[in-house]
Design a protein around this motif. Structure first.
Motif, PDB file in Angstrom:
ATOM      1  N   SER A   1       3.394   7.256  18.498  1.00  0.00           N
ATOM      2  CA  SER A   1       1.968   7.295  18.195  1.00  0.00           C
ATOM      3  C   SER A   1       1.249   6.042  18.648  1.00  0.00           C
TER       4      SER A   1
ATOM      5  N   LEU B   1      -3.119   7.859  16.042  1.00  0.00           N
ATOM      6  CA  LEU B   1      -3.117   9.116  16.784  1.00  0.00           C
ATOM      7  C   LEU B   1      -1.683   9.455  17.158  1.00  0.00           C
ATOM      8  N   GLY B   2      -1.238  10.648  16.806  1.00  0.00           N
ATOM      9  CA  GLY B   2       0.130  11.030  17.120  1.00  0.00           C
ATOM     10  C   GLY B   2       0.389  12.480  16.798  1.00  0.00           C
ATOM     11  N   PRO B   3       1.581  12.968  17.111  1.00  0.00           N
ATOM     12  CA  PRO B   3       1.883  14.391  16.958  1.00  0.00           C
ATOM     13  C   PRO B   3       2.284  14.782  15.543  1.00  0.00           C
TER      14      PRO B   3
ATOM     15  N   ASP C   1       0.063  18.273  19.483  1.00  0.00           N
ATOM     16  CA  ASP C   1       0.263  17.083  20.312  1.00  0.00           C
ATOM     17  C   ASP C   1      -0.389  15.841  19.722  1.00  0.00           C
ATOM     18  N   GLU C   2      -1.626  15.985  19.240  1.00  0.00           N
ATOM     19  CA  GLU C   2      -2.336  14.804  18.743  1.00  0.00           C
ATOM     20  C   GLU C   2      -3.091  15.113  17.460  1.00  0.00           C
TER      21      GLU C   2
ATOM     22  N   ASP D   1      -5.351  13.215  14.512  1.00  0.00           N
ATOM     23  CA  ASP D   1      -6.179  12.015  14.360  1.00  0.00           C
ATOM     24  C   ASP D   1      -6.123  11.558  12.908  1.00  0.00           C
TER      25      ASP D   1
ATOM     26  N   GLU E   1      -7.067  15.670   8.451  1.00  0.00           N
ATOM     27  CA  GLU E   1      -7.334  14.464   9.217  1.00  0.00           C
ATOM     28  C   GLU E   1      -8.427  13.616   8.564  1.00  0.00           C
TER      29      GLU E   1
END
Length: 413
Positions: free
Chosen positions: A221, A297-299, A317-318, A320, A342
Motif C-alpha cells: 500500500s 491506499l491499498g487493496p 485493487d485500491e 481509499d 472508506e
C-alpha cells in the motif's frame, strides 16, 4: 460519472479489480438491491449531537444497560468530554457523558465485564502522546446521563500509542485475556484481568509478539507519512487451526497459544498496517483472512489456506483509507459476508463507499453499496435498534465533524 456509478449497486466480485438529549427515530429511507435503509444523522437532528469535536477517534458498540439493545460510544482526543454515549431508548437515543475530562484517546476499543458485576465496562487506549490505557466502570443500574463513569488504569507506563484492543480467551480456560497493540513499543501485549481490578494501578502485561522497526518488506500500500516503518495494526479473534481455541489475527499474521507460549504464523509480511478480519468465506477447511489498508491506499485482499500456503486474491485493487472492516452474515443466508467502508478527508474521495460484499460460501461476492460520499472511520455493523437485523454506524474521523450517521436496516424478509 457519479450518476452512472450510483446505478451500479451490484457488482460481481469474483477476482474484481478496480447535557441530556433525546431524539426520535425518523430520517429518510432508501432502497437498493432489495435492501431498505433509513438514514439518521446528527446533521438533521435525527441523532443527538456528539461531543462537538473535530477528531472523533474511536467508536464502540455495546449493551451497557442490559436491555438487549446495543448502545453507542464515541471518543475525541482534542476536547472534553472525551467520551459520550448514546444509549438506546424506544423513541431514540439519549446522550450520556461518560468522561468529562480531556484524554488523548486513539482508535480501537473493547467492552468486557472487567469487575465481574454482570455488566459491560468500557476500554479505550491512549494515542501517540499517551502511554496509558483506561477502563471505565459501568455504574449500572444507576446510569445517570450527566454523571461521568469512574475511570481506572490498565496501563500507565512504557511506550505510547495503543491502536486496537480486544478481550480474547486464547488459552481455552474459559476466561478472556486482554490483548492490545502498543505501536511505539512495536509489541502486541496481553494481560490477565486482575482479581480486583479497581484496586490495582496497572495490570501486569506481557508480550505476545514483537516486531522490529529496522526495515520491512516492500509494502502493498501507499501509506501516510506519519506511519512508522513496519508499523502493525489490526486485531481479530478466531479459531484459525480448528483446535477449538480462539487465536489472534493481527498485523498480517496469526498467533496461537500452545504449551504456555505463543507461536507466530505469517499470513502476509508485506501487509501489516491493516484492518484484520477472518471467517469461513470459502466453506470447509481453515478460515479465510481479509486484510485492507486502514490508513492509505491499498487493496482489499482475501487469503485462503491451501496446503500450507496462504494464497492471496485481490478483491478490490485500491481502497481509499478503508478503516472499517468486519465479517458477518448480513443477509442471513448462512454464508459469511464482508463489511467495509472508506474514509474521507476534506472533500477528497467523493466516491467513497459504505459497502457489503455478499458471499456465496465459495469465495465469490456481490457488492451492495449502502451509501456513497460519506467518510467512515471505525464503522460498525450491528443491531442498533433491537429488531434482530444488522444496522450500520458510520463514524467519521475528521470529515464534516462533529457528526455521526446511522443506517437502520428496514429490509422486509
Amino acid at each position: 460519472m457519479k450518476l452512472l456509478k450510483s446505478l451500479f449497486f451490484l457488482v460481481l466480485l469474483n477476482g474484481f479489480s478496480s447535557s441530556q438529549l433525546t431524539t426520535t427515530l425518523n430520517g429518510q429511507s432508501s432502497q437498493s438491491d432489495g435492501f431498505t435503509w433509513r438514514h439518521l444523522s446528527t446533521t438533521d437532528g435525527s441523532l443527538p449531537p456528539t461531543n462537538g469535536s473535530t477528531q472523533q477517534t474511536a467508536s464502540l458498540v455495546a449493551d451497557v444497560n442490559g436491555d438487549g439493545v446495543n448502545d453507542i460510544f464515541i471518543t475525541d482526543r482534542t476536547i472534553a468530554p472525551s467520551i459520550i454515549g448514546l444509549l438506546y431508548a424506544p423513541k431514540g437515543w439519549i446522550r450520556h457523558i461518560i468522561d468529562d475530562s480531556p484524554l488523548r484517546i486513539e482508535a480501537g476499543s473493547a467492552a468486557h465485564d472487567i469487575d465481574g458485576d454482570g455488566d459491560l465496562d468500557l476500554v479505550f487506549g491512549g494515542e501517540s502522546q499517551s502511554n496509558e490505557i483506561w477502563w471505565w466502570e459501568n455504574p449500572y443500574p444507576k446510569i445517570d446521563p450527566q454523571k461521568p463513569w469512574t475511570r481506572h488504569y490498565i496501563k500507565r507506563s512504557g511506550e505510547t500509542k495503543h491502536h486496537d484492543q480486544a478481550f480474547i480467551d486464547f488459552d481455552g480456560d474459559g476466561v478472556k485475556e486482554f490483548v492490545f497493540w502498543n505501536q511505539n513499543a512495536g509489541t502486541l501485549f496481553f494481560a490477565e484481568v486482575p482479581s480486583d481490578p479497581r484496586s490495582v494501578s496497572e495490570w501486569d502485561y506481557q508480550p505476545i509478539y514483537r516486531y522490529s522497526g529496522d526495515g520491512e518488506m516492500e509494502p502493498r500500500s501507499v501509506y501516510p507519512t506519519w506511519r512508522r516503518t513496519h508499523e502493525h495494526e489490526g486485531l481479530f479473534a478466531l479459531d484459525m487451526n480448528e483446535d477449538g481455541v480462539l487465536d489472534i489475527v493481527a498485523g498480517g499474521r496469526w498467533c496461537q497459544f500452545e504449551n504456555g507460549k505463543f507461536k507466530e504464523h505469517i499470513i502476509d509480511a508485506s501487509y501489516t498496517f491493516t484492518r484484520s478480519a477472518a471467517g469461513q468465506l470459502i466453506e470447509g477447511g481453515r478460515p479465510e483472512v481479509i486484510l485492507v489498508v486502514g490508513d492509505g491506499l491499498g487493496p482489499l485482499i482475501m487469503y485462503e489456506w491451501q496446503k500450507g500456503t496462504w494464497i492471496s486474491k485481490v478483491l478490490i485493487d485500491e481502497v481509499d483509507n478503508g478503516h472499517t472492516l468486519d465479517i458477518i452474515d448480513f443477509n442471513g443466508d448462512g454464508h459469511l459476508d464482508i463489511f467495509n467502508a472508506e474514509m474521507r478527508f476534506g472533500e477528497g474521495n467523493p466516491d467513497s463507499e459504505v459497502r457489503i460484499f455478499l458471499g456465496d460460501g465459495k469465495g465469490n461476492f456481490l457488492k451492495h453499496v449502502v451509501a456513497t460520499g460519506f467518510g467512515v472511520h471505525e464503522g460498525r455493523i450491528v443491531d442498533l435498534d433491537g429488531d434482530g437485523d444488522l444496522d450500520i454506524l458510520g463514524k467519521p474521523y475528521t470529515w464534516q465533524t462533529p457528526r455521526l450517521d446511522i443506517w437502520i436496516n428496514e429490509t422486509k424478509h
